[in-house]
Design an enzyme around this catalytic site. Structure first.
Site, PDB file in Angstrom:
ATOM      1  CG  ASN A   1      52.852 -20.152  25.617  1.00 55.55           C
ATOM      2  OD1 ASN A   1      52.711 -19.358  26.542  1.00 55.55           O
ATOM      3  ND2 ASN A   1      52.471 -19.869  24.378  1.00 55.55           N
TER       4      ASN A   1
ATOM      5  CG  HIS B   1      42.834 -18.131  22.980  1.00 53.78           C
ATOM      6  ND1 HIS B   1      42.779 -18.489  21.659  1.00 53.78           N
ATOM      7  CD2 HIS B   1      44.116 -17.762  23.232  1.00 53.78           C
ATOM      8  CE1 HIS B   1      43.990 -18.346  21.121  1.00 53.78           C
ATOM      9  NE2 HIS B   1      44.810 -17.915  22.052  1.00 53.78           N
TER      10      HIS B   1
ATOM     11  CD  GLU C   1      41.649 -18.804  27.780  1.00 50.24           C
ATOM     12  OE1 GLU C   1      42.716 -18.761  28.395  1.00 50.24           O
ATOM     13  OE2 GLU C   1      41.284 -17.906  27.010  1.00 50.24           O
TER      14      GLU C   1
ATOM     15  CB  SER D   1      46.086 -17.329  27.540  1.00 49.09           C
ATOM     16  OG  SER D   1      45.174 -16.439  26.936  1.00 49.09           O
TER      17      SER D   1
ATOM     18  CG  ASP E   1      41.416 -23.564  25.425  1.00 50.38           C
ATOM     19  OD1 ASP E   1      42.358 -24.353  25.590  1.00 50.38           O
ATOM     20  OD2 ASP E   1      41.469 -22.591  24.650  1.00 50.38           O
TER      21      ASP E   1
ATOM     22  CG  HIS F   1      47.946 -21.118  28.836  1.00 53.61           C
ATOM     23  ND1 HIS F   1      49.208 -20.824  28.375  1.00 53.61           N
ATOM     24  CD2 HIS F   1      47.084 -20.509  27.975  1.00 53.61           C
ATOM     25  CE1 HIS F   1      49.120 -20.056  27.300  1.00 53.61           C
ATOM     26  NE2 HIS F   1      47.838 -19.864  27.034  1.00 53.61           N
TER      27      HIS F   1
ATOM     28  CE  LYS G   1      49.564 -21.758  24.051  1.00 52.53           C
ATOM     29  NZ  LYS G   1      48.184 -21.408  23.784  1.00 52.53           N
TER      30      LYS G   1
HETATM   31  C1  LIG Z   1      47.503 -20.988  22.565  1.00 54.37           C
HETATM   32  C2  LIG Z   1      46.062 -21.137  22.851  1.00 54.37           C
HETATM   33  C3  LIG Z   1      45.214 -21.764  21.950  1.00 54.37           C
HETATM   34  C4  LIG Z   1      45.646 -22.137  20.577  1.00 54.37           C
HETATM   35  O1  LIG Z   1      46.457 -23.236  20.563  1.00 54.37           O
HETATM   36  P1  LIG Z   1      47.451 -23.425  19.321  1.00 54.37           P
HETATM   37  O2  LIG Z   1      47.791 -24.848  19.351  1.00 54.37           O
HETATM   38  O3  LIG Z   1      48.613 -22.527  19.585  1.00 54.37           O
HETATM   39  O4  LIG Z   1      46.694 -23.016  18.109  1.00 54.37           O
HETATM   40  C5  LIG Z   1      43.919 -21.981  22.330  1.00 54.37           C
HETATM   41  N1  LIG Z   1      43.457 -21.576  23.519  1.00 54.37           N
HETATM   42  C6  LIG Z   1      44.253 -20.939  24.400  1.00 54.37           C
HETATM   43  C7  LIG Z   1      43.690 -20.522  25.704  1.00 54.37           C
HETATM   44  C8  LIG Z   1      45.566 -20.689  24.094  1.00 54.37           C
HETATM   45  O5  LIG Z   1      46.337 -20.023  24.946  1.00 54.37           O
END
Ligand SMILES: *Cc1c(COP(=O)(O)O)cnc(C)c1O
Length: 394
Positions: free
Chosen positions: A45, A131, A172, A176, A201, A204, A235
């Site tokens: 990522n 997620h 999101e 993801s 969220d 990505h 990421k």
């Molecule tokens: C990776 C991810 C998270 C978690 O983030 P971390 O910092 O790795 O705990 C949350 N939401 C989505 C959509 C993700 O892909």
């Protein structure tokens, strides 16, 4: 009842779903050393190539030198440093919000924020492909849980109309495991019509989409209408940690109620300081150059896989096979040819929607992306791919 751990593992194995941790080491460019050999990594990522960059290594080393290693206490006891406050101001500015609060991970941000804001008698409405951390956070909150099929605005509207209490819509911005985008304008319109809030969220999308890599809401000019902008430093920003950007009042409430912030040791201040540098880099000319290389790679992969440049919505491009064993086999064959591309299976995605999940980075060279395209085309011809890009996740 006895603890039949071996039996549980055998069950997982028999279903073809056994997973294992696999260590690798960083190599040059987009390469990693895996099982004793150098392979091209198409699974990280680290979209802008920041994680191993000389700039961020130096920033982190310098920060450790002046801040020390650990923070020695939780944020509310004596773990908060100037570095945390600086990072939170930078994040608020980045997201066009009044305030931001940083957490040890994105997972912890979700787990702290959601139950701090919604509870019994309230309703949380999630996109089906959200997620796991959003699902877990919603469950933990004790609110009524409702799920709408991926990006299905009609169903979302019906759920909003019948929801009780305070209502929080959760999605999101870039999904993801599918790499597609939320139908954000429609979602925002609906949540406002029904007086609900939105938690978006952008894990990505940050670094990848929008002006200065500020995400999908910024690309669409909608940040001011998102009450809770969630993201991660782990990421495109190449480090570790999560955040919520919101109003000052919400941030203040989270300081009082978010248990994953209150009852855990503050992240190392050096990490926060390095994150400020990563953010500056990602927003500036270096970030723009990296984004241009990343998008060149995304377009080239989309073309090469025959899915059309215009339907490539992010740095994540799944090739859906359906069958779990077929996906595992294709992943193993790609590895033999020098490409690290993971097979994603149940329970991360729905049964029967197993896939190769390809992620791209600014570090990939054009010829490396072309070589991957050739290998995927040969191993998984279009006739063996399942229809539709967004097969549903559990
Ligand atoms: C990776 C991810 C998270 C978690 O983030 P971390 O910092 O790795 O705990 C949350 N939401 C989505 C959509 C993700 O892909």
């Amino acid at each position: 009842m006895s603890w039949d751990i071996a039996g549980a593992l055998r069950g997982i194995e028999a279903a073809g779903l056994r997973r294992e941790l696999r260590a690798l080491a960083p190599g040059p460019g987009a390469r990693v050393i895996f099982q004793g050999r150098e392979v091209l990594n198409f699974s990280s990522n680290d979209y802008l190539g920041l994680a191993a960059s000389p700039m961020l290594r130096a920033a982190l080393a310098e920060a450790v030198e002046c801040e020390g290693a650990g923070s020695a206490a939780s944020r509310l006891v004596c773990g908060t440093r100037g570095a945390h406050e600086e990072l939170e101001q930078a994040l608020a500015g980045f997201k066009g919000a009044e305030a931001a609060l940083s957490f040890t991970s994105g997972y912890a941000a979700a787990l702290g924020a959601l139950p701090a804001l919604a509870g019994r008698g309230d309703t949380v409405i999630l996109d089906k492909l959200s997620h796991a951390c959003l699902v877990d956070a919603a469950r933990l909150s004790g609110a009524d849980l409702r799920v709408f099929p991926h990006n299905h605005l009609g169903k979302l509207e019906r759920l909003l109309a019948s929801a009780r209490g305070r209502v929080l819509v959760v999605t999101e911005s870039v999904f993801s495991m599918d790499g597609d985008r939320a139908a954000l304008p429609g979602i925002i319109e609906l949540k406002e019509r029904h007086g609900a809030w939105l938690l978006l969220d952008e894990a990505h999308a940050v670094g990848v989409l929008g002006p200065e890599g500020r995400g999908l809401a910024a690309e669409l000019g909608l940040e001011k209408r998102v009450e809770l902008q969630m993201g991660t430093l782990s990421k495109a920003l190449g480090l570790c940690g999560g955040y919520i950007a919101a109003s000052r009042a919400v941030a203040d409430l989270l300081v009082n109620r978010a248990r994953s912030l209150i009852y855990t040791t503050a992240p190392p201040p050096a990490l926060a300081r390095a994150a400020v540098r990563a953010l500056e880099w990602a927003r500036g000319a270096h970030g723009d150059e990296a984004r241009a290389r990343l998008w060149r790679n995304i377009r080239s992969l989309a073309r090469g896989l025959g899915i059309g440049e215009e339907s490539a919505a992010s740095a994540i491009l799944p090739v859906i096979l359906g069958d779990e064993a077929a996906a595992m086999k294709a992943s193993a064959q790609l590895l033999e040819q020098g490409f690290l591309v993971p097979a994603i299976r149940y329970p991360t995605v729905a049964r029967g929607s197993a896939r190769l999940r390809i992620t791209l980075s600014a570090l990939h060279e054009e010829n490396e992306v072309e070589a991957l395209c050739d290998a995927v085309r040969f191993l998984v011809p279009p006739s063996e791919r399942a229809a539709g890009s967004a097969a549903s996740r559990r």
